[in-house]
Design a protein around this motif. Structure first.
Motif, PDB file in Angstrom:
ATOM      1  N   ILE A 236      14.497 -30.671  -0.913  1.00  0.00           N
ATOM      2  CA  ILE A 236      13.364 -29.759  -0.714  1.00  0.00           C
ATOM      3  C   ILE A 236      12.424 -29.759  -1.925  1.00  0.00           C
ATOM      4  O   ILE A 236      11.657 -28.839  -2.115  1.00  0.00           O
ATOM      5  N   ARG A 237      12.482 -30.820  -2.715  1.00  0.00           N
ATOM      6  CA  ARG A 237      11.637 -30.906  -3.901  1.00  0.00           C
ATOM      7  C   ARG A 237      10.153 -30.913  -3.543  1.00  0.00           C
ATOM      8  O   ARG A 237       9.312 -30.462  -4.316  1.00  0.00           O
ATOM      9  N   ASP A 238       9.823 -31.395  -2.323  1.00  0.00           N
ATOM     10  CA  ASP A 238       8.414 -31.477  -1.942  1.00  0.00           C
ATOM     11  C   ASP A 238       7.777 -30.117  -1.718  1.00  0.00           C
ATOM     12  O   ASP A 238       6.557 -30.015  -1.598  1.00  0.00           O
ATOM     13  N   THR A 239       8.592 -29.052  -1.692  1.00  0.00           N
ATOM     14  CA  THR A 239       8.037 -27.697  -1.558  1.00  0.00           C
ATOM     15  C   THR A 239       7.605 -27.124  -2.898  1.00  0.00           C
ATOM     16  O   THR A 239       7.018 -26.039  -2.945  1.00  0.00           O
ATOM     17  N   GLN A 240       7.906 -27.855  -3.988  1.00  0.00           N
ATOM     18  CA  GLN A 240       7.612 -27.377  -5.343  1.00  0.00           C
ATOM     19  C   GLN A 240       6.416 -28.121  -5.920  1.00  0.00           C
ATOM     20  O   GLN A 240       6.379 -29.348  -5.908  1.00  0.00           O
ATOM     21  N   PHE A 241       5.450 -27.353  -6.449  1.00  0.00           N
ATOM     22  CA  PHE A 241       4.248 -27.947  -7.035  1.00  0.00           C
ATOM     23  C   PHE A 241       4.168 -27.566  -8.510  1.00  0.00           C
ATOM     24  O   PHE A 241       4.019 -26.392  -8.845  1.00  0.00           O
ATOM     25  N   LYS A 242       4.265 -28.562  -9.390  1.00  0.00           N
ATOM     26  CA  LYS A 242       4.190 -28.295 -10.827  1.00  0.00           C
ATOM     27  C   LYS A 242       2.733 -28.266 -11.279  1.00  0.00           C
ATOM     28  O   LYS A 242       1.894 -29.021 -10.790  1.00  0.00           O
ATOM     29  N   SER A 243       2.474 -27.404 -12.260  1.00  0.00           N
ATOM     30  CA  SER A 243       1.107 -27.302 -12.784  1.00  0.00           C
ATOM     31  C   SER A 243       0.737 -28.509 -13.629  1.00  0.00           C
ATOM     32  O   SER A 243      -0.426 -28.862 -13.757  1.00  0.00           O
ATOM     33  N   ASP A 244       1.749 -29.152 -14.236  1.00  0.00           N
ATOM     34  CA  ASP A 244       1.539 -30.416 -14.937  1.00  0.00           C
ATOM     35  C   ASP A 244       2.897 -31.067 -15.131  1.00  0.00           C
ATOM     36  O   ASP A 244       3.911 -30.573 -14.635  1.00  0.00           O
ATOM     37  N   ASP A 245       2.937 -32.174 -15.832  1.00  0.00           N
ATOM     38  CA  ASP A 245       4.187 -32.897 -16.031  1.00  0.00           C
ATOM     39  C   ASP A 245       4.828 -32.452 -17.334  1.00  0.00           C
ATOM     40  O   ASP A 245       4.159 -32.307 -18.348  1.00  0.00           O
TER      41      ASP A 245
ATOM     42  N   GLY B  97      -5.696 -23.202 -22.302  1.00  0.00           N
ATOM     43  CA  GLY B  97      -5.464 -24.625 -22.529  1.00  0.00           C
ATOM     44  C   GLY B  97      -4.091 -25.102 -22.138  1.00  0.00           C
ATOM     45  O   GLY B  97      -3.799 -26.295 -22.260  1.00  0.00           O
ATOM     46  N   VAL B  98      -3.211 -24.215 -21.697  1.00  0.00           N
ATOM     47  CA  VAL B  98      -1.862 -24.603 -21.281  1.00  0.00           C
ATOM     48  C   VAL B  98      -1.423 -23.711 -20.133  1.00  0.00           C
ATOM     49  O   VAL B  98      -1.715 -22.513 -20.117  1.00  0.00           O
ATOM     50  N   HIS B  99      -0.758 -24.325 -19.168  1.00  0.00           N
ATOM     51  CA  HIS B  99      -0.247 -23.569 -18.022  1.00  0.00           C
ATOM     52  C   HIS B  99       0.980 -24.279 -17.493  1.00  0.00           C
ATOM     53  O   HIS B  99       0.891 -25.248 -16.733  1.00  0.00           O
ATOM     54  N   LYS B 100       2.147 -23.846 -17.920  1.00  0.00           N
ATOM     55  CA  LYS B 100       3.416 -24.409 -17.467  1.00  0.00           C
ATOM     56  C   LYS B 100       3.941 -23.534 -16.340  1.00  0.00           C
ATOM     57  O   LYS B 100       4.350 -22.386 -16.565  1.00  0.00           O
ATOM     58  N   ALA B 101       3.907 -24.055 -15.126  1.00  0.00           N
ATOM     59  CA  ALA B 101       4.334 -23.258 -13.977  1.00  0.00           C
ATOM     60  C   ALA B 101       4.749 -24.165 -12.840  1.00  0.00           C
ATOM     61  O   ALA B 101       4.364 -25.337 -12.774  1.00  0.00           O
ATOM     62  N   VAL B 102       5.564 -23.592 -11.945  1.00  0.00           N
ATOM     63  CA  VAL B 102       5.939 -24.266 -10.706  1.00  0.00           C
ATOM     64  C   VAL B 102       5.671 -23.303  -9.566  1.00  0.00           C
ATOM     65  O   VAL B 102       6.064 -22.135  -9.617  1.00  0.00           O
ATOM     66  N   LEU B 103       4.993 -23.779  -8.540  1.00  0.00           N
ATOM     67  CA  LEU B 103       4.729 -22.980  -7.348  1.00  0.00           C
ATOM     68  C   LEU B 103       5.687 -23.415  -6.248  1.00  0.00           C
ATOM     69  O   LEU B 103       5.677 -24.576  -5.829  1.00  0.00           O
ATOM     70  N   ASP B 104       6.509 -22.490  -5.791  1.00  0.00           N
ATOM     71  CA  ASP B 104       7.422 -22.742  -4.676  1.00  0.00           C
ATOM     72  C   ASP B 104       6.727 -22.297  -3.394  1.00  0.00           C
ATOM     73  O   ASP B 104       6.564 -21.098  -3.146  1.00  0.00           O
ATOM     74  N   SER B 105       6.328 -23.262  -2.579  1.00  0.00           N
ATOM     75  CA  SER B 105       5.568 -22.940  -1.369  1.00  0.00           C
ATOM     76  C   SER B 105       6.450 -22.404  -0.247  1.00  0.00           C
ATOM     77  O   SER B 105       5.936 -21.940   0.770  1.00  0.00           O
ATOM     78  N   SER B 106       7.774 -22.454  -0.416  1.00  0.00           N
ATOM     79  CA  SER B 106       8.672 -21.959   0.624  1.00  0.00           C
ATOM     80  C   SER B 106       9.091 -20.520   0.398  1.00  0.00           C
ATOM     81  O   SER B 106       9.777 -19.926   1.231  1.00  0.00           O
ATOM     82  N   ALA B 107       8.692 -19.936  -0.724  1.00  0.00           N
ATOM     83  CA  ALA B 107       9.138 -18.596  -1.112  1.00  0.00           C
ATOM     84  C   ALA B 107       8.046 -17.561  -0.896  1.00  0.00           C
ATOM     85  O   ALA B 107       6.957 -17.864  -0.403  1.00  0.00           O
ATOM     86  N   GLY B 108       8.335 -16.307  -1.257  1.00  0.00           N
ATOM     87  CA  GLY B 108       7.371 -15.231  -1.091  1.00  0.00           C
ATOM     88  C   GLY B 108       8.020 -13.874  -1.248  1.00  0.00           C
ATOM     89  O   GLY B 108       8.772 -13.647  -2.186  1.00  0.00           O
ATOM     90  N   PHE B 109       7.764 -12.958  -0.301  1.00  0.00           N
ATOM     91  CA  PHE B 109       8.327 -11.618  -0.412  1.00  0.00           C
ATOM     92  C   PHE B 109       8.576 -11.029   0.976  1.00  0.00           C
ATOM     93  O   PHE B 109       8.053 -11.524   1.986  1.00  0.00           O
ATOM     94  N   VAL B 110       9.390  -9.973   1.003  1.00  0.00           N
ATOM     95  CA  VAL B 110       9.579  -9.197   2.237  1.00  0.00           C
ATOM     96  C   VAL B 110       9.159  -7.760   1.973  1.00  0.00           C
ATOM     97  O   VAL B 110       9.235  -7.262   0.841  1.00  0.00           O
ATOM     98  N   VAL B 111       8.713  -7.087   3.034  1.00  0.00           N
ATOM     99  CA  VAL B 111       8.408  -5.661   2.963  1.00  0.00           C
ATOM    100  C   VAL B 111       9.751  -4.947   3.068  1.00  0.00           C
ATOM    101  O   VAL B 111      10.351  -4.860   4.142  1.00  0.00           O
ATOM    102  N   ALA B 112      10.240  -4.451   1.940  1.00  0.00           N
ATOM    103  CA  ALA B 112      11.627  -4.026   1.827  1.00  0.00           C
ATOM    104  C   ALA B 112      11.993  -2.874   2.757  1.00  0.00           C
ATOM    105  O   ALA B 112      13.002  -2.929   3.466  1.00  0.00           O
ATOM    106  N   TYR B 113      11.190  -1.813   2.760  1.00  0.00           N
ATOM    107  CA  TYR B 113      11.581  -0.640   3.534  1.00  0.00           C
ATOM    108  C   TYR B 113      11.555  -0.927   5.036  1.00  0.00           C
ATOM    109  O   TYR B 113      12.425  -0.456   5.790  1.00  0.00           O
TER     110      TYR B 113
END
Length: 501
Positions: free
Chosen positions: A153-162, A203-219
């Motif tokens: 499932i690596r293709d669901t992850q988008f890195k901001s850079d290498d 000038g720097v942004h180290k991040a990974v975006l997981d496109s398969s994740a998110g949130f639930v409305v808990a209550y």
């Protein structure tokens, strides 16, 4: 009379015991356990809780105090080296998808009351931006990506850079960045890859975006799970006297007994203590294995006359974000935030320090929830305000609109505790959510039932969640005790004046 399958189990549940206090009596661990017991053929499953979570629909705005009764919770699959949790979260996500479809297809009168108001959707796959606070990716992040690769499932992850970028000349680095952004654009996620404009501003942004994740409305999710449990035959006793458990005893013929505040004793075949922050108070022998701690939460209310902010921070345009979460790089911030909810509320949480509140419980000093505490310690306010000032300066002028303490139960290693209690026949514990349990609401009970049926040694989760001890010098803060630096009584609590930037 029971069917042949039911008879073979011979463990008909009289009580799925929750807690005696305003915590998680009918919260995630108890709901999931009760639902899966009922669906597995068990009868007379009863949930006790001192709060009327049914009438309130778990709405925290209606006064329900529980970690489960919250605005929203993160659904993530990033677990570093703990691939077992990654796999369980992925299985839970399939059921979250199913619940969304089921709710969308039902008539209004077939839904619990809270789901008849506003948006019906429980689970929002808006993405999860794991944003570093420093200039390199953490070991946790790199291990997470390796496990994503292993699971296909690596293709669901988008890195901001290498992560090799710092060793390259700028032209090559820009090419790497462009390639990652191009893949994100191709898949419709580029607009969420740097929502704080960190590369432009710092000038720097180290991040990974997981496109398969998110949130639930808990209550709303809890209300739906309770609705399903009732349909499956679970009984709920939700009352400040009848549902408040004050003790667990044993009869002369070795049956466990639940005592409630109304003076009634109810005998069961098996009792499961899934009491959230009050679990240790009901099971003092769990001292040293689990501890009640509080995360700090704040909110910002977006004005209705600011459509620009409503649009910018909507789930369609904004992901769940963490900043410097468990990096181990010296840049740990341990902050998380959500997109706005349907009412324009942005929730922000601080977990760098998890506060304790020690009190005398049956002669033992045990950390318990501090009910109705709406203020949070100054380090938490300062951390949250720094996060906003650095990453979302356009929100600073609004100030904070509320704060509160969210009481969890941490284990010695942040793994759950699901097992029979030593020295207490037919009494089990289901606790130790450690701030990451909510995502497993649809599926946790499946594994709990296996453990209750004596199959724990045959499953990976039964092994991970068994009753255990540690001789390590550091045990997730549990070694500190009431004299430790995290005790609430030692903190300067923030006031409303501190909400202003």
């Amino acid at each position: 009379m029971p069917s042949g399958t039911e008879k073979a189990k011979e463990k008909f549940m009289q009580g799925v015991e929750k807690t005696r206090a305003p915590a998680e009596g009918s919260g995630v661990f108890g709901l999931s356990t009760a639902l899966w017991l009922a669906r597995s053929g068990y009868r007379r499953v009863t949930v006790f809780d001192m709060q009327d979570t049914a009438s309130a629909g778990y709405d925290p705005g209606a006064g329900i105090e529980s970690a489960s009764a919250d605005i929203n919770k993160i659904i993530r699959f990033s677990y570093g080296s703990k691939i077992e949790y990654q796999r369980l979260a992925s299985q839970a996500a399939e059921i979250w998808d199913e619940w969304n479809r089921d709710i969308a297809g039902l008539a209004e009168d077939e839904l619990p009351e809270v789901l008849r108001r506003g948006q019906r959707q429980l689970w929002y796959k808006c993405g999860f931006l794991r944003m570093g606070a420093g200039s390199e990716f953490s070991d946790f992040e790199l291990q997470t990506l390796r496990n994503m690769e292993k699971e296909g499932i690596r293709d669901t992850q988008f890195k901001s850079d290498d992560d090799a970028g710092e060793f390259l000349v700028s032209e090559v680095l820009l090419a790497f960045v462009a390639a990652h952004i191009e893949r994100a654009e191709r898949n419709g996620w580029a607009h969420k890859l740097d929502v704080c404009r960190r590369r432009e501003r710092f000038g720097v942004h180290k991040a990974v975006l997981d496109s398969s994740a998110g949130f639930v409305v808990a209550y709303k999710a809890c209300a739906w799970a309770q609705h399903l449990a009732r349909k499956a035959g679970v009984e709920f006793i939700l009352d400040r006297e009848k549902g408040k458990v004050v003790g667990i005893d044993m009869t002369d013929h070795h049956k466990p007994v639940v005592r409630t505040a109304d003076g009634v004793a109810r005998e069961g075949d098996l009792i499961v203590v899934a009491g959230g922050g009050w679990t240790a108070g009901l099971l003092p022998e769990a001292e040293g294995l689990i501890e009640t701690t509080a995360g700090s939460v704040a909110t910002i209310q977006l004005p209705k006359d600011r459509p620009d902010l409503w649009d910018r921070f909507s789930p369609e345009n904004f992901p769940v974000v963490t900043w410097g979460m468990s990096e181990g790089t010296g840049n740990d911030k341990d902050i998380y935030s959500f997109p706005r909810d349907e009412n324009g509320i942005i929730k922000i949480g601080f977990r760098k320090t998890k506060w304790t509140n020690y009190s005398d419980v049956a002669g033992k000093s045990i950390s318990v929830p501090k009910a109705a505490e709406k203020n949070i310690p100054m380090p938490a306010i300062e951390g949250i305000k720094e996060y906003i000032s650095v990453n979302f300066p356009e929100l600073a002028g609004l100030g904070l609109s509320s704060t509160w303490l969210c009481w969890y139960t941490d284990s010695i290693d942040n793994s759950f505790v699901v097992d029979f209690v030593p020295g207490r026949p037919r009494v089990a514990v289901c606790s130790g959510g450690s701030g990451h349990g909510f995502k497993f609401l649809p599926i946790l009970g499946r594994e709990v039932v296996k453990i209750l049926e004596g199959k724990g040694d045959q499953t990976v989760y039964g092994q991970m969640w068994k009753w255990r001890a540690s001789t390590a010098e550091k045990r997730n803060g549990l070694e500190e005790g009431e004299e430790g630096p995290r005790a609430l009584e030692k903190q300067q609590m923030a006031s409303r004046e501190d909400w202003v930037f």
